[in-house]
Design an enzyme around this catalytic site. Structure first.
Site, mmCIF file in Angstrom:
data_model
loop_
_atom_site.group_PDB
_atom_site.id
_atom_site.type_symbol
_atom_site.label_atom_id
_atom_site.label_comp_id
_atom_site.label_asym_id
_atom_site.label_seq_id
_atom_site.Cartn_x
_atom_site.Cartn_y
_atom_site.Cartn_z
ATOM 1 N N GLU A 1 9.736 16.371 15.139
ATOM 2 C CA GLU A 1 9.985 16.304 13.693
ATOM 3 C C GLU A 1 9.049 17.269 12.971
ATOM 4 O O GLU A 1 7.836 17.210 13.145
ATOM 5 C CB GLU A 1 9.760 14.875 13.185
ATOM 6 C CG GLU A 1 10.148 14.731 11.723
ATOM 7 C CD GLU A 1 9.824 13.359 11.150
ATOM 8 O OE1 GLU A 1 8.708 12.874 11.364
ATOM 9 O OE2 GLU A 1 10.693 12.795 10.462
ATOM 10 N N GLU B 1 10.479 1.810 10.023
ATOM 11 C CA GLU B 1 11.385 2.905 9.647
ATOM 12 C C GLU B 1 10.630 4.195 9.884
ATOM 13 O O GLU B 1 9.703 4.515 9.144
ATOM 14 C CB GLU B 1 11.789 2.786 8.172
ATOM 15 C CG GLU B 1 12.541 1.510 7.835
ATOM 16 C CD GLU B 1 13.898 1.432 8.506
ATOM 17 O OE1 GLU B 1 14.422 2.466 8.935
ATOM 18 O OE2 GLU B 1 14.418 0.309 8.627
ATOM 19 N N CYS C 1 13.351 11.824 5.428
ATOM 20 C CA CYS C 1 13.550 11.467 6.835
ATOM 21 C C CYS C 1 14.988 11.699 7.261
ATOM 22 O O CYS C 1 15.267 11.850 8.446
ATOM 23 C CB CYS C 1 13.164 10.014 7.051
ATOM 24 S SG CYS C 1 14.032 8.899 5.933
ATOM 25 N N LYS D 1 0.848 -1.193 0.000
ATOM 26 C CA LYS D 1 0.000 0.000 0.000
ATOM 27 C C LYS D 1 0.883 1.242 0.000
ATOM 28 O O LYS D 1 1.621 1.490 0.951
ATOM 29 C CB LYS D 1 -0.899 0.033 1.232
ATOM 30 C CG LYS D 1 -1.952 1.128 1.123
ATOM 31 C CD LYS D 1 -2.618 1.427 2.447
ATOM 32 C CE LYS D 1 -1.988 2.575 3.187
ATOM 33 N NZ LYS D 1 -2.004 3.872 2.495
ATOM 34 N N THR E 1 2.364 6.565 13.975
ATOM 35 C CA THR E 1 1.743 5.455 13.232
ATOM 36 C C THR E 1 2.519 4.163 13.471
ATOM 37 O O THR E 1 1.932 3.098 13.666
ATOM 38 C CB THR E 1 1.731 5.745 11.707
ATOM 39 O OG1 THR E 1 1.434 7.109 11.485
ATOM 40 C CG2 THR E 1 0.733 4.884 10.984
ATOM 41 N N GLY F 1 7.081 5.234 7.879
ATOM 42 C CA GLY F 1 6.150 6.342 8.084
ATOM 43 C C GLY F 1 6.465 7.054 9.384
ATOM 44 O O GLY F 1 7.595 6.992 9.886
#
Ligand code: NAD
Length: 475
Positions: A379, A248, A282, A173, A230, A226
């Site tokens: 972040e 990750e 990231c 996905k 989450t 993500g």
């Protein structure tokens, strides 16, 4: 208006319940296509297709599997232009970046794992005259791969390629914000000769179809990239079934600039590491820590270089930064710029959204903030960077490590001993010395602390997507 379809069992299919989401063009701030918002019914189809394909795919010779993946890599390269245009429109990133980084890297991911699997070996241990042990590494079955929006096809393929190479079937996905290139991949997958059902691509919201993939008893492992919030949920759900999970997640990466560095190079690359892809990588450095003796000089040169960056139409070859991915995201980033000012920060450059409907934000440089403030701890994931001075090496290390994240760090120094000494004390999965974003795909990739668990890359990913079994034979 174009309607994207799922790719299940080698066929493009509409979502069973006919539900769709809007897909935005970030450069224009308008809806330009519809994407399926999949439900359990679509997942059931994908599970059936992948379970049916598993037996023959896992038993196919490694050589043949490898050739299919290598062919897919070639096809991505042959369609580079079309994929890059789609990626840039979907994500808002400059077309030049999609052409030079995102799409070539997606091809490289399939080529790398198509080659790696031929060279992959498992261990054997001989106790002379007594016993032989060998480790069989079997594919897991059906696995779930869930990816974010910032490097759409790049990260999607980074997960899928090792899973397929190892002989698994995949239900994947992409992010609902950037589904286009993943949707286009299905056609190339069929052209590559990959059997139907080996790779299935479903679309929709994370809380719906994403969560369903993680909860499904059919998926034996989840590879997720993500946000940390989450990831925590994905990890908790997967662990209920003792499912393998690789996470990750986010970062708040420090960039340490020592007075003995090559300042020209440090300034040039720090501008890149702060603002490439609108700061939506990231691995972008978002906290630049500078030895106090060169603080003023670095600051002046950094701000003057960053001021030269051009923000604008992703399709304009002159644009260095394109649009942020969504209205919600640009609002979030802007709220951090406001917060930084409330926390006592001084905006040295940028801070403003460009007029118009697109989600364009100026590269923003802030200084005068305490290391513990939210701006320096959370972040932001946009073109916003903070500058802070440090006095000693120990202080630099302490501040670098003083967040919940531990993804990457960059160190600028000409002192070899310092480079090693500092690297070994930094709590992050990757340390770059006098460079940024150089990647050898054989190396382990991933973060420490709240930046995730598990490692991707090289043989780590092949091991993740397989189940080791020890066979012991008495001699
Ligand atoms: P996100 O966590 O919102 O979404 C990531 C993916 O997870 C999307 O496909 C989303 O639909 C899906 N998802 C959401 N909720 C889910 C659930 N409950 N169950 C299963 N899937 C679910 O992240 P994002 O906003 O798309 O991406 C940005 C984040 O990704 C940043 O934090 C960034 O640092 C991180 N990131 C990390 C890496 C890395 O390698 N460590 C690489 C790129 C991005």
């Amino acid at each position: 208006m174009e309607k994207i379809q799922n790719f299940i069992g080698g066929k493009y299919l509409d979502p069973v319940k006919g539900e769709y989401l809007d897909n935005y063009d970030p450069g224009k701030g308008e809806v330009y296509s519809k994407i399926p918002n999949c439900t359990q019914e679509d997942l059931d189809l994908a599970v059936r297709a992948s379970e049916a394909a598993f037996e023959s795919w896992s038993k196919m010779s490694i050589d043949k599997r490898s050739r299919i993946l290598l062919k897919l890599a070639d096809l991505i390269e042959e369609n580079l232009e079309e994929l890059a245009v789609a990626e840039s429109r979907d994500n808002g990133k400059p077309l030049s970046l999609a052409k030079s980084v995102d799409i070539p890297r997606a091809a490289t991911n399939f080529r790398f794992y198509g080659s790696s699997i031929v060279n992959f070996s498992s261990e054997s241990h001989v106790s002379e005259g007594f016993m032989v042990n060998y480790t069989r590494r079997a594919p897991l079955g059906v696995v779930g791969c869930i990816s974010p929006w910032n490097l759409p096809l790049y990260l999607f393929s980074w997960k899928i390629a090792p899973a397929l190479a190892m002989g698994n079937c995949v239900i994947a996905k992409p992010s609902e914000m950037t589904p286009m290139t993943a949707a286009m991949l299905g056609k190339l997958v069929n052209e590559s000769g990959m059997p139907a059902g080996v790779l299935n691509i479903v679309h929709g919201e994370g809380s719906g179809i994403g969560q369903a993939i993680v909860e499904s008893t059919a998926t034996k492992a989840i590879s997720f990239t993500g946000g940390t919030v989450t990831g925590k949920k994905v990890g908790a759900t997967a662990s209920q079934q003792f499912k393998k999970v690789s996470l990750e997640l986010g970062g708040k990466n420090p960039n340490l600039v020592f007075a003995d560095c090559d300042l020209d190079e440090a300034v040039k690359m720090s501008v890149k590491s702060s603002f490439t892809n609108q700061g939506e990588i990231c691995l972008c450095g978002s906290r630049i820590l500078i030895e106090s003796s060169i603080y003023e000089e670095f600051k002046e040169r950094f701000v003057s270089e960053a001021a030269k960056l051009k923000v604008g139409d992703p399709f304009d070859e002159q644009s260095d930064l394109g649009a942020l991915v969504s209205q919600a995201h640009i609002e979030k980033v802007q709220s951090y710029i406001a917060l930084a000012q409330e926390e006592g920060g001084k905006v040295l450059l940028g801070g403003n959204r460009l007029p118009g409907n697109g989600y364009f934000l100026e590269p923003t440089v802030i200084d005068g903030l305490d290391e513990k403030c939210r701006t320096n701890q959370e972040e932001i994931f946009g073109p916003v960077v903070t500058l802070s001075p440090f006095e000693t090496e120990d202080e630099a290390i302490n501040v670098a490590n003083a967040t919940r994240y531990g993804l990457s760090c960059t160190i600028w120094t000409s002192n070899l001993k310092r480079a090693h000494r500092v690297s070994h004390q930094i709590h992050s999965g990757i340390v770059w010395v006098n460079c940024w974003l150089l990647r050898d795909l054989r190396t382990p990739f991933g973060g420490m602390k709240d930046s995730g668990i598990g490692r991707e890359g090289g043989s780590e990913a092949l091991q993740f997507f397989s189940e080791p079994q020890n066979i012991c034979i008495k001699l």
